[in-house]
Scaffold this motif. Structure first.
Motif, PDB file in Angstrom:
ATOM      1  N   ILE A  38       0.933  -1.102  -0.022  1.00  0.00           N
ATOM      2  CA  ILE A  38       0.179  -0.029  -0.023  1.00  0.00           C
ATOM      3  C   ILE A  38       1.015   1.379   0.040  1.00  0.00           C
ATOM      4  N   VAL A  39       1.912   1.185   0.639  1.00  0.00           N
ATOM      5  CA  VAL A  39       2.989   2.331   0.792  1.00  0.00           C
ATOM      6  C   VAL A  39       3.624   2.503  -0.524  1.00  0.00           C
ATOM      7  N   SER A  40       3.909   1.522  -1.200  1.00  0.00           N
ATOM      8  CA  SER A  40       4.518   1.642  -2.688  1.00  0.00           C
ATOM      9  C   SER A  40       3.365   1.973  -3.536  1.00  0.00           C
ATOM     10  N   VAL A  42       0.762   4.013  -2.789  1.00  0.00           N
ATOM     11  CA  VAL A  42       0.774   5.435  -2.714  1.00  0.00           C
ATOM     12  C   VAL A  42       1.734   6.283  -3.183  1.00  0.00           C
ATOM     13  N   ALA A  43       2.789   5.884  -3.094  1.00  0.00           N
ATOM     14  CA  ALA A  43       3.940   6.438  -3.682  1.00  0.00           C
ATOM     15  C   ALA A  43       3.979   6.698  -5.109  1.00  0.00           C
ATOM     16  N   SER A  44       3.489   5.572  -5.903  1.00  0.00           N
ATOM     17  CA  SER A  44       3.404   5.436  -7.190  1.00  0.00           C
ATOM     18  C   SER A  44       2.337   6.401  -7.531  1.00  0.00           C
ATOM     19  N   ASP A  46       0.950   8.962  -6.063  1.00  0.00           N
ATOM     20  CA  ASP A  46       1.368  10.367  -5.710  1.00  0.00           C
ATOM     21  C   ASP A  46       2.131  10.913  -7.050  1.00  0.00           C
ATOM     22  N   SER A  52      -0.322  14.523  -3.070  1.00  0.00           N
ATOM     23  CA  SER A  52       0.058  13.870  -2.141  1.00  0.00           C
ATOM     24  C   SER A  52      -1.001  13.309  -1.270  1.00  0.00           C
ATOM     25  N   ILE A  53      -1.394  12.198  -1.341  1.00  0.00           N
ATOM     26  CA  ILE A  53      -2.219  11.522  -0.696  1.00  0.00           C
ATOM     27  C   ILE A  53      -2.205  11.738   0.950  1.00  0.00           C
ATOM     28  N   GLU A  54      -2.767  12.096   1.748  1.00  0.00           N
ATOM     29  CA  GLU A  54      -2.440  12.290   3.171  1.00  0.00           C
ATOM     30  C   GLU A  54      -2.305  11.016   3.831  1.00  0.00           C
ATOM     31  N   GLY A  55      -1.600  11.040   4.860  1.00  0.00           N
ATOM     32  CA  GLY A  55      -1.459   9.772   5.642  1.00  0.00           C
ATOM     33  C   GLY A  55      -2.608   9.277   6.270  1.00  0.00           C
TER      34      GLY A  55
ATOM     35  N   VAL B  44      10.945   3.650  -2.028  1.00  0.00           N
ATOM     36  CA  VAL B  44       9.787   4.333  -1.614  1.00  0.00           C
ATOM     37  C   VAL B  44       9.992   4.718   0.068  1.00  0.00           C
ATOM     38  N   GLN B 242      -0.254   9.576  11.810  1.00  0.00           N
ATOM     39  CA  GLN B 242      -0.755  10.718  11.091  1.00  0.00           C
ATOM     40  C   GLN B 242      -1.930  11.443  11.572  1.00  0.00           C
ATOM     41  N   LYS B 278       5.179  12.057   4.843  1.00  0.00           N
ATOM     42  CA  LYS B 278       3.563  12.620   4.681  1.00  0.00           C
ATOM     43  C   LYS B 278       3.397  13.309   5.985  1.00  0.00           C
TER      44      LYS B 278
END
Lengths: 80, 362
Positions: A38-40, A42-44, A46, A52-55, B44, B242, B278
């Motif tokens: 999911i982190v990867s 979101v980075a892709s 973005d 910039s998708i908020e945390g 990342v 967050q 973030k």
């Protein structure tokens, strides 16, 4: 299939080339995506859409399918 | 919960990291994921290499190595230590307290207070608050705050969600009175309802370690780990951070009547680069003022990442310069804590390697 959903499909395929996302109704419960994926993802997203998708939006329910991912992107002005 | 302290300071800071280093690229074959997938993750979240203790090395060994270095060099006088706080999740024993082990091995005075704190990634902030509370007593003039962990020994080497991010390290901060009347502001929040989000399920008295709990199995996230191993619900923790940290920092700055742009450095706990970028964006802090490169150089050594960030980023410059810093830790518990204080004019601010050949006896 819209351009947006095609793009999401291609990012998912690049992320987990061995996985068959087409047969899944929930990528997380089916074990196709985990927290690091999911982190990867979101980075892709973005980088692809210049956002910039908020945390606080990085919630499991936003990453269960292409439709939920597209809905999340819609919140950031990415048209479907 | 808010706190204020006056006429206190950090007088010196030393970080000890094992010289033994492992590179993420050399670990890819250990993980149950395609190499291309692991490679993408590297860019990342900022993983590259991490420092790990060799077999048999404990958190107290790293701490003792650093403390003896300071004593030998004359930067720490043993008879001036009135309080010794050890913050660790990886103690030498269930009992006695590891701080007592350290006290005994250094031959410190019996007229002092040794205290173990079971805290993780918020442990530097929590330890500072505890240390400053000790300094409020007239009988206590110098507190040594030791943060030390060997979390890689608790983690499955086949768990890509945790192992490549973790590191081992210790830090030593000297807390002492100061003529500077500037107020130190701090706050703290705990959410025990989420205590299962970061945990080692087995090995305590609730679920004693057995051959079954030691058995490594394929988890739903595609990693191999057992119940004896460290486990973190990454997405839940990311959301906790967050959601909780921005209001925590806003509260801190508000009570200190300080604007965000008046803070020189935001030295936060460092779980990974992605989460910190973030967080910086959410807070409205320029990313260059919130360093995020500790994990890629050393790994996440729990409560030691904040002192590591300070020494890695500013180093000996802190012996001359002084900065207004916002420190923030968050993690196991779940716990989050932050402080706003001036740090500078230190007698020492440095990092040193713990030799792999070093052996400490029980």
């Amino acid at each position: 299939m819209t351009e947006l959903t095609q793009t999401i499909h291609s990012i998912l395929a690049e992320l987990r080339p061995e996985a068959d996302f087409s047969m899944s109704v929930d990528y997380l419960t089916d074990g196709l995506l985990d927290s690091t994926d999911i982190v990867s993802l979101v980075a892709s997203l973005d980088a692809r859409y210049g956002i910039s998708i908020e945390g606080t939006d990085i919630l499991p329910e936003h990453f269960t399918s292409v439709a939920t991912i597209a809905r999340l992107l819609g919140k950031y002005g990415v048209a479907s | 919960m808010n706190f204020t302290f006056r006429n206190m300071r950090i007088g010196g800071l030393l970080v000890v990291v094992p010289e033994n280093e492992s590179r993420y690229a050399d670990e890819w074959d250990n993980y149950n994921f395609p190499v291309a997938n692991s490679r993408k993750l590297q860019n990342v979240i900022g993983i590259d290499r991490h420092r790990l203790v060799t077999e048999g090395t404990c958190a107290s060994d790293l701490a003792l190595f650093g403390l003896r270095h300071l004593i030998d060099r004359g930067d720490l006088q043993p008879d001036e230590i009135d309080g010794l706080i050890l913050v660790t999740e990886t103690p030498d024993y269930f009992m006695p307290p590891t701080s007592s082990v350290i006290q005994g091995k250094l031959g410190l005075s019996q007229d002092m207070w040794c205290l173990d704190l079971n805290q993780g990634c918020a442990g530097f902030a929590v330890g500072l608050i505890q240390g400053f509370m000790m300094l409020q007593q007239e009988s206590i003039n110098r507190v040594v705050l030791v943060n030390a962990d060997t979390l890689t020994r608790t983690c499955s080497p086949q768990d890509r969600n945790a192992y490549p991010l973790l590191g081992d390290a210790a830090s030593i901060a000297i807390l002492e009175p100061s003529a500077d009347p500037a107020t130190i502001h701090a706050n703290l929040q705990m959410d025990g309802a989420q205590h299962e989000k970061i945990m080692i399920p087995a090995g305590g008295f609730r679920l004693p370690s057995t051959p079954d709990t030691a058995q490594v199995e394929l988890a739903s996230d595609g990693n191999y780990r057992g119940q004896d191993h460290y486990h973190m619900d990454g997405i839940a923790v990311l959301n906790f951070v967050q959601n909780q940290i921005p209001p925590l920092i806003e509260n801190l700055l508000s009570t200190a009547a300080t604007r965000l742009d008046e803070v020189d450095w935001f030295m936060f706990h460092q779980p990974n680069r992605f989460m910190l970028e973030k967080l910086a964006d959410k807070l409205g802090v320029p990313r260059k003022k919130l360093p995020n490169d500790v994990v890629e150089h050393y790994g996440n050594a729990s409560s030691v990442t904040i002192p590591t960030a300070i020494t890695h980023t500013l180093g000996a410059g802190l012996t001359e310069n002084t900065y207004k810093m916002c420190l923030c830790g968050f993690g196991v518990g779940l716990t989050c804590s932050s402080l706003l204080l001036q740090i500078g004019g230190l007698r020492f601010c440095e990092m040193m390697d713990y030799p792999s050949a070093q052996q400490e006896t029980a």
